[in-house]
Design an enzyme around this catalytic site. Structure first.
Site, PDB file in Angstrom:
ATOM      1  N   LYS A   1      76.687  30.468  48.405  1.00 55.20           N
ATOM      2  CA  LYS A   1      77.953  31.222  48.410  1.00 55.20           C
ATOM      3  C   LYS A   1      77.684  32.727  48.337  1.00 55.20           C
ATOM      4  O   LYS A   1      76.580  33.142  47.977  1.00 55.20           O
ATOM      5  CB  LYS A   1      78.812  30.773  47.223  1.00 55.20           C
ATOM      6  CG  LYS A   1      78.185  31.035  45.855  1.00 55.20           C
ATOM      7  CD  LYS A   1      78.880  30.239  44.755  1.00 55.20           C
ATOM      8  CE  LYS A   1      78.252  30.502  43.405  1.00 55.20           C
ATOM      9  NZ  LYS A   1      78.699  29.522  42.394  1.00 55.20           N
TER      10      LYS A   1
ATOM     11  N   ARG B   1      87.720  25.595  34.331  1.00 56.44           N
ATOM     12  CA  ARG B   1      87.852  26.429  35.518  1.00 56.44           C
ATOM     13  C   ARG B   1      88.463  25.578  36.630  1.00 56.44           C
ATOM     14  O   ARG B   1      89.596  25.798  37.011  1.00 56.44           O
ATOM     15  CB  ARG B   1      86.478  26.994  35.900  1.00 56.44           C
ATOM     16  CG  ARG B   1      86.528  28.063  36.953  1.00 56.44           C
ATOM     17  CD  ARG B   1      85.199  28.746  37.167  1.00 56.44           C
ATOM     18  NE  ARG B   1      84.214  27.912  37.852  1.00 56.44           N
ATOM     19  CZ  ARG B   1      83.022  28.344  38.253  1.00 56.44           C
ATOM     20  NH1 ARG B   1      82.663  29.599  38.005  1.00 56.44           N
ATOM     21  NH2 ARG B   1      82.177  27.542  38.869  1.00 56.44           N
TER      22      ARG B   1
ATOM     23  N   TYR C   1      78.709  65.376  41.543  1.00 58.54           N
ATOM     24  CA  TYR C   1      80.155  65.549  41.359  1.00 58.54           C
ATOM     25  C   TYR C   1      80.540  65.759  39.899  1.00 58.54           C
ATOM     26  O   TYR C   1      79.965  65.145  39.003  1.00 58.54           O
ATOM     27  CB  TYR C   1      80.885  64.302  41.847  1.00 58.54           C
ATOM     28  CG  TYR C   1      80.991  64.193  43.354  1.00 58.54           C
ATOM     29  CD1 TYR C   1      81.433  65.265  44.136  1.00 58.54           C
ATOM     30  CD2 TYR C   1      80.673  62.997  43.989  1.00 58.54           C
ATOM     31  CE1 TYR C   1      81.540  65.145  45.511  1.00 58.54           C
ATOM     32  CE2 TYR C   1      80.788  62.862  45.369  1.00 58.54           C
ATOM     33  CZ  TYR C   1      81.225  63.947  46.117  1.00 58.54           C
ATOM     34  OH  TYR C   1      81.331  63.824  47.475  1.00 58.54           O
TER      35      TYR C   1
ATOM     36  N   MET D   1      79.525  57.995  46.532  1.00 55.52           N
ATOM     37  CA  MET D   1      79.803  56.843  47.394  1.00 55.52           C
ATOM     38  C   MET D   1      78.567  56.449  48.201  1.00 55.52           C
ATOM     39  O   MET D   1      78.240  55.266  48.319  1.00 55.52           O
ATOM     40  CB  MET D   1      80.959  57.161  48.346  1.00 55.52           C
ATOM     41  CG  MET D   1      81.405  55.946  49.132  1.00 55.52           C
ATOM     42  SD  MET D   1      82.665  56.298  50.354  1.00 55.52           S
ATOM     43  CE  MET D   1      84.036  56.750  49.323  1.00 55.52           C
TER      44      MET D   1
END
Ligand SMILES: *Cc1c(COP(=O)(O)O)cnc(C)c1O
Length: 365
Positions: free
Chosen positions: A34, A132, A260, A309
């Protein structure tokens, strides 16, 4: 882009064989792929494991199973958390749903009847403590009633999931989960009149609870090189290595800031290196301001100031390095669990966070 996630299929094969050596002969191996193969490359991983005769795959959602089929995978694929609107897709691509509630059971039977299917393989999950997904123990009689009155589906496996198999302080809880599962399974087998595959262990279950192996074990994190335990990590090899290089080096004067919001100030002369990897690539801002680091020439270079970023700046004042030099973020030469721990995270989260912008490169070393 210089940043790559190298996926070492030889390391994957090593881990698969190691985990297989931990289970009794004849116990089937299910590989969990997954979330893009825990952030690696699900198709490349599945193809390699198929060549090693893995018995089953599991994914979380239907689309992940479809991607494996499109990659040529023919081994059975269990969909752990199927959504009702994907049942068509599941059937079209011969994926096998986890049936975890009456809502899912009834909806799947309805579509199976409509399509006039016969003995379509499904997997019944019991909730033995995780709370779950899964039927609560005690539902066996009612479940059997529904299952026995139709022939459109057939129970291929019965399973459950361990809550804290990596935590030996919770051994008693885990043993209780194992005995609950045993009792559900035996009622179901008696009622069905045939014996589906039983499975309950994840990676740490394989390592710590031999009595939870049943007919099959499900392994995810172990295949990718991590055993939720430093002792186990030593037997496994990291499959994914996140690498980059130094784009630019700056000499920082005392009193200057880096990045930043001026989050880092130099008190003395410093050297910073800019690396083309940021929070858009999966290195969250949590790693900023010295919590996280990268490894250059075998030495740790802490992140200076905020993670941008697309970039981070790291402190290389103490490291003899140049622009263009290789940087390792995690993997071979820079243990991932140690880095994840710096921000209170775990290997699962850091691995799967690496975004699709980072190029995957398959290697076989
Ligand atoms: C993700 C998952 C696994 C794999 O667990 P690991 O700890 O990565 O081995 C096994 N079973 C289920 C139900 C899962 O969701």
């Amino acid at each position: 882009m210089a940043t790559v996630l190298e996926i070492d299929l030889a390391a994957l094969a090593h881990n698969f064989n190691y985990l297989k050596s931990k289970v009794k002969p004849g116990v089937k191996m299910l590989a969990v792929t997954k979330a893009f193969g825990y952030g690696t490359d699900a198709v490349a991983v599945a193809q390699k494991l198929e060549s090693l005769h893995v018995d089953y795959f599991a994914v979380a959602y239907a689309a992940e199973g479809v991607a494996l089929r499109k990659g040529g995978i023919t081994t059975p694929i269990l969909v752990l958390h199927p959504q009702l609107e994907t049942f068509e897709e599941i059937i079209t691509h011969c994926l096998e749903p986890n049936i975890y509630s009456y809502r899912v059971l009834e909806a799947f039977i309805a579509i199976a009847e409509e399509k006039k299917l016969q003995d379509y393989p499904v997997h019944i999950k019991f909730n033995t403590g995780l709370n779950r997904l899964g039927f609560k123990p005690g539902n066996e009689d009612q479940l059997l009633k529904t299952l026995k009155k139709n022939e459109v589906i057939r129970v291929k496996s019965l399973f459950s999931h361990l809550v804290a198999s990596e935590d030996l302080n919770e051994q008693e809880f885990t043993r209780n989960q194992i005995s609950k599962f045993k009792s559900c399974a035996s009622k179901m087998i008696t009622g069905l009149g045939y014996a589906p595959i039983l499975h309950q262990s994840n990676t740490s279950g394989i390592i710590n609870f031999e009595e939870a192996q049943f007919d099959m074990v499900r392994t995810g994190i172990g295949l990718y090189g991590y055993g939720n335990d430093p002792g186990e990590d030593a037997h496994l090899k990291p499959v994914a290595t996140l690498k980059s290089l130094i784009s630019q080096i700056h000499e920082i004067e005392p009193g200057e800031s880096v990045g930043y919001n001026r989050a880092h100030f130099a008190e003395k002369p410093e050297r910073s290196a800019t690396i083309p990897l940021g929070h858009a690539d999966g290195i969250s801002r949590e790693y900023g301001n010295g919590k996280g680091y990268v490894t250059i020439k075998g030495k740790k270079a802490p992140i200076l100031g905020n993670v941008c970023m697309d970039m981070v700046m790291v402190d290389v004042t103490q490291i003899a390095c140049e622009e263009g030099d290789e940087v390792i973020i995690f993997g071979k030469g820079a243990p991932l669990p140690e880095l994840a721990k710096k921000v209170g995270s775990i290997s699962y989260e850091l691995l799967t966070a690496i975004s699709q912008r980072v190029k995957r490169k398959i290697v076989n070393t």
